[in-house]
Write a protein that holds these residues in place. Structure first.
Motif, PDB file in Angstrom:
ATOM      1  N   GLU A  28      26.528 -12.819  14.349  1.00 18.33           N
ATOM      2  CA  GLU A  28      26.700 -11.613  13.535  1.00 18.33           C
ATOM      3  C   GLU A  28      25.410 -11.143  12.875  1.00 18.33           C
ATOM      4  N   SER A  29      24.381 -11.954  12.906  1.00 25.21           N
ATOM      5  CA  SER A  29      23.107 -11.531  12.310  1.00 25.21           C
ATOM      6  C   SER A  29      22.647 -10.201  12.890  1.00 25.21           C
ATOM      7  N   TRP A  30      22.907  -9.998  14.161  1.00 27.27           N
ATOM      8  CA  TRP A  30      22.429  -8.781  14.822  1.00 27.27           C
ATOM      9  C   TRP A  30      23.131  -7.533  14.325  1.00 27.27           C
ATOM     10  N   TRP A  31      24.376  -7.620  13.877  1.00 31.96           N
ATOM     11  CA  TRP A  31      25.072  -6.475  13.279  1.00 31.96           C
ATOM     12  C   TRP A  31      24.374  -6.058  11.986  1.00 31.96           C
ATOM     13  N   PHE A  32      23.964  -7.027  11.192  1.00 35.44           N
ATOM     14  CA  PHE A  32      23.298  -6.699   9.936  1.00 35.44           C
ATOM     15  C   PHE A  32      21.876  -6.194  10.156  1.00 35.44           C
ATOM     16  N   TRP A  33      21.232  -6.656  11.237  1.00 36.26           N
ATOM     17  CA  TRP A  33      19.937  -6.065  11.568  1.00 36.26           C
ATOM     18  C   TRP A  33      20.111  -4.596  11.944  1.00 36.26           C
ATOM     19  N   LEU A  34      21.192  -4.254  12.613  1.00 36.75           N
ATOM     20  CA  LEU A  34      21.458  -2.850  12.943  1.00 36.75           C
ATOM     21  C   LEU A  34      21.574  -2.009  11.674  1.00 36.75           C
ATOM     22  N   VAL A  35      22.314  -2.506  10.687  1.00 36.66           N
ATOM     23  CA  VAL A  35      22.481  -1.771   9.427  1.00 36.66           C
ATOM     24  C   VAL A  35      21.131  -1.614   8.720  1.00 36.66           C
ATOM     25  N   ALA A  36      20.410  -2.720   8.572  1.00 31.81           N
ATOM     26  CA  ALA A  36      19.113  -2.678   7.876  1.00 31.81           C
ATOM     27  C   ALA A  36      18.153  -1.708   8.561  1.00 31.81           C
ATOM     28  N   ASN A  37      18.078  -1.771   9.872  1.00 31.02           N
ATOM     29  CA  ASN A  37      17.150  -0.904  10.601  1.00 31.02           C
ATOM     30  C   ASN A  37      17.581   0.551  10.558  1.00 31.02           C
ATOM     31  N   SER A  38      18.874   0.811  10.503  1.00 27.56           N
ATOM     32  CA  SER A  38      19.367   2.191  10.406  1.00 27.56           C
ATOM     33  C   SER A  38      18.923   2.847   9.106  1.00 27.56           C
ATOM     34  N   LEU A  68      16.318  -4.374   1.884  1.00 24.82           N
ATOM     35  CA  LEU A  68      16.062  -5.756   1.496  1.00 24.82           C
ATOM     36  C   LEU A  68      17.341  -6.587   1.576  1.00 24.82           C
ATOM     37  N   ALA A  69      18.411  -6.124   0.946  1.00 25.15           N
ATOM     38  CA  ALA A  69      19.652  -6.913   0.881  1.00 25.15           C
ATOM     39  C   ALA A  69      20.251  -7.154   2.267  1.00 25.15           C
ATOM     40  N   MET A  70      20.300  -6.123   3.095  1.00 30.87           N
ATOM     41  CA  MET A  70      20.868  -6.289   4.441  1.00 30.87           C
ATOM     42  C   MET A  70      19.974  -7.164   5.310  1.00 30.87           C
ATOM     43  N   SER A  71      18.668  -7.043   5.130  1.00 31.82           N
ATOM     44  CA  SER A  71      17.742  -7.869   5.901  1.00 31.82           C
ATOM     45  C   SER A  71      17.814  -9.334   5.486  1.00 31.82           C
ATOM     46  N   VAL A  72      17.970  -9.579   4.192  1.00 27.19           N
ATOM     47  CA  VAL A  72      18.124 -10.959   3.725  1.00 27.19           C
ATOM     48  C   VAL A  72      19.368 -11.569   4.347  1.00 27.19           C
ATOM     49  N   LEU A  73      20.472 -10.838   4.309  1.00 30.20           N
ATOM     50  CA  LEU A  73      21.709 -11.337   4.905  1.00 30.20           C
ATOM     51  C   LEU A  73      21.517 -11.587   6.399  1.00 30.20           C
ATOM     52  N   GLN A 111       0.813  -1.210   0.000  1.00 33.25           N
ATOM     53  CA  GLN A 111       0.000   0.000   0.000  1.00 33.25           C
ATOM     54  C   GLN A 111       0.854   1.272   0.000  1.00 33.25           C
ATOM     55  N   SER A 112       2.092   1.171   0.502  1.00 32.21           N
ATOM     56  CA  SER A 112       2.989   2.330   0.599  1.00 32.21           C
ATOM     57  C   SER A 112       3.977   2.412  -0.557  1.00 32.21           C
ATOM     58  N   ARG A 113       3.839   1.534  -1.549  1.00 31.48           N
ATOM     59  CA  ARG A 113       4.726   1.474  -2.719  1.00 31.48           C
ATOM     60  C   ARG A 113       6.175   1.213  -2.333  1.00 31.48           C
ATOM     61  N   LEU A 114       6.385   0.475  -1.275  1.00 30.19           N
ATOM     62  CA  LEU A 114       7.721   0.019  -0.879  1.00 30.19           C
ATOM     63  C   LEU A 114       7.823  -1.448  -1.318  1.00 30.19           C
ATOM     64  N   TYR A 115       8.017  -1.629  -2.609  1.00 36.41           N
ATOM     65  CA  TYR A 115       7.921  -2.953  -3.206  1.00 36.41           C
ATOM     66  C   TYR A 115       9.027  -3.901  -2.769  1.00 36.41           C
ATOM     67  N   ALA A 116      10.225  -3.377  -2.575  1.00 42.16           N
ATOM     68  CA  ALA A 116      11.310  -4.242  -2.093  1.00 42.16           C
ATOM     69  C   ALA A 116      10.997  -4.731  -0.687  1.00 42.16           C
ATOM     70  N   ASP A 117      10.439  -3.856   0.139  1.00 40.80           N
ATOM     71  CA  ASP A 117      10.072  -4.277   1.491  1.00 40.80           C
ATOM     72  C   ASP A 117       8.921  -5.284   1.465  1.00 40.80           C
ATOM     73  N   ALA A 118       7.999  -5.136   0.536  1.00 40.54           N
ATOM     74  CA  ALA A 118       6.921  -6.128   0.403  1.00 40.54           C
ATOM     75  C   ALA A 118       7.485  -7.472  -0.040  1.00 40.54           C
ATOM     76  N   THR A 119       8.392  -7.440  -1.011  1.00 44.89           N
ATOM     77  CA  THR A 119       9.059  -8.667  -1.466  1.00 44.89           C
ATOM     78  C   THR A 119       9.820  -9.310  -0.323  1.00 44.89           C
ATOM     79  N   LEU A 120      10.475  -8.487   0.458  1.00 44.39           N
ATOM     80  CA  LEU A 120      11.242  -8.968   1.602  1.00 44.39           C
ATOM     81  C   LEU A 120      10.356  -9.731   2.575  1.00 44.39           C
ATOM     82  N   GLN A 121       9.124  -9.300   2.753  1.00 41.13           N
ATOM     83  CA  GLN A 121       8.225  -9.983   3.685  1.00 41.13           C
ATOM     84  C   GLN A 121       7.895 -11.397   3.214  1.00 41.13           C
ATOM     85  N   ILE A 122       7.759 -11.578   1.904  1.00 39.94           N
ATOM     86  CA  ILE A 122       7.517 -12.922   1.361  1.00 39.94           C
ATOM     87  C   ILE A 122       8.747 -13.793   1.608  1.00 39.94           C
ATOM     88  N   PHE A 123       9.928 -13.219   1.391  1.00 39.38           N
ATOM     89  CA  PHE A 123      11.174 -13.935   1.697  1.00 39.38           C
ATOM     90  C   PHE A 123      11.188 -14.345   3.169  1.00 39.38           C
TER      91      PHE A 123
END
Length: 185
Positions: A137-147, A121-126, A44-56
């Protein structure tokens, strides 16, 4: 209407992330429900990569759930560190994916902030792949994605989600400390 979906997605995902911090396998099924809700909000917000990420996330949550319960020869998977050379290779791949997907979104869609969206999307997938394997180390990449995600969501008017992701950012710090004690050498 989107505001109610956003609130529901945030509530369920908050539960899921807190369960991940506590190293609980229940993080996975709650995450599946939350990701399905977020997929709708992001479309609904036209954030298509984030929508795709949710399916992943839905697919990988099922795999993660299995891995955490039975991934180490039938025993629960221990928390481990990832070799530095592997982190470098993973990071290079994530950057390449972000650039390529950002270009695709920019070229072929009306996506809002395609490069930032693709980078989340890419940082969240990683981060998710490392979390599925119970890697510290997953938590370091969550920090990057969330930032990156926090200002992106603010710019799209998803204030509740931005606040949640700020809490996720803090949660990742807590998880780094907590999981450091759980690492099996």
């Amino acid at each position: 209407m989107t505001a109610r979906w956003e609130l529901a997605a945030n509530a369920v995902n908050t539960t899921s992330i807190l369960l991940a911090t506590l190293n609980s396998a229940h993080t996975w099924w709650t995450g599946i429900v939350g990701c399905l809700l977020f997929c709708w909000v992001f479309l609904q917000s036209r954030l298509y990569a984030d929508a795709t990420l949710q399916i992943f996330f839905v697919v990988t949550s099922a795999v993660g759930w299995w891995n955490w319960l039975r991934g180490d020869a039938g025993a629960p998977l221990p928390v481990q560190r990832t070799p530095l050379r592997m982190i470098g290779a993973y990071l290079a791949t994530a950057v390449a994916v972000a650039l390529a997907y950002g270009w695709l979104l920019h070229t072929y869609t009306n996506a809002y902030a395609p490069l930032a969206d693709a980078t989340v999307l890419a940082m969240s997938v990683l981060a998710q792949l490392l979390l599925m394997a119970r890697r510290y180390e997953s938590w370091w990449f969550w920090l990057v994605a969330n930032s990156i995600a926090i200002p992106l969501f603010v710019m799209r008017g998803l204030s509740v989600t931005a606040i949640l992701y700020a809490a996720f950012w803090i949660n990742a710090i807590v998880a780094l400390v907590r999981w450091r004690r759980l690492v099996v050498s």
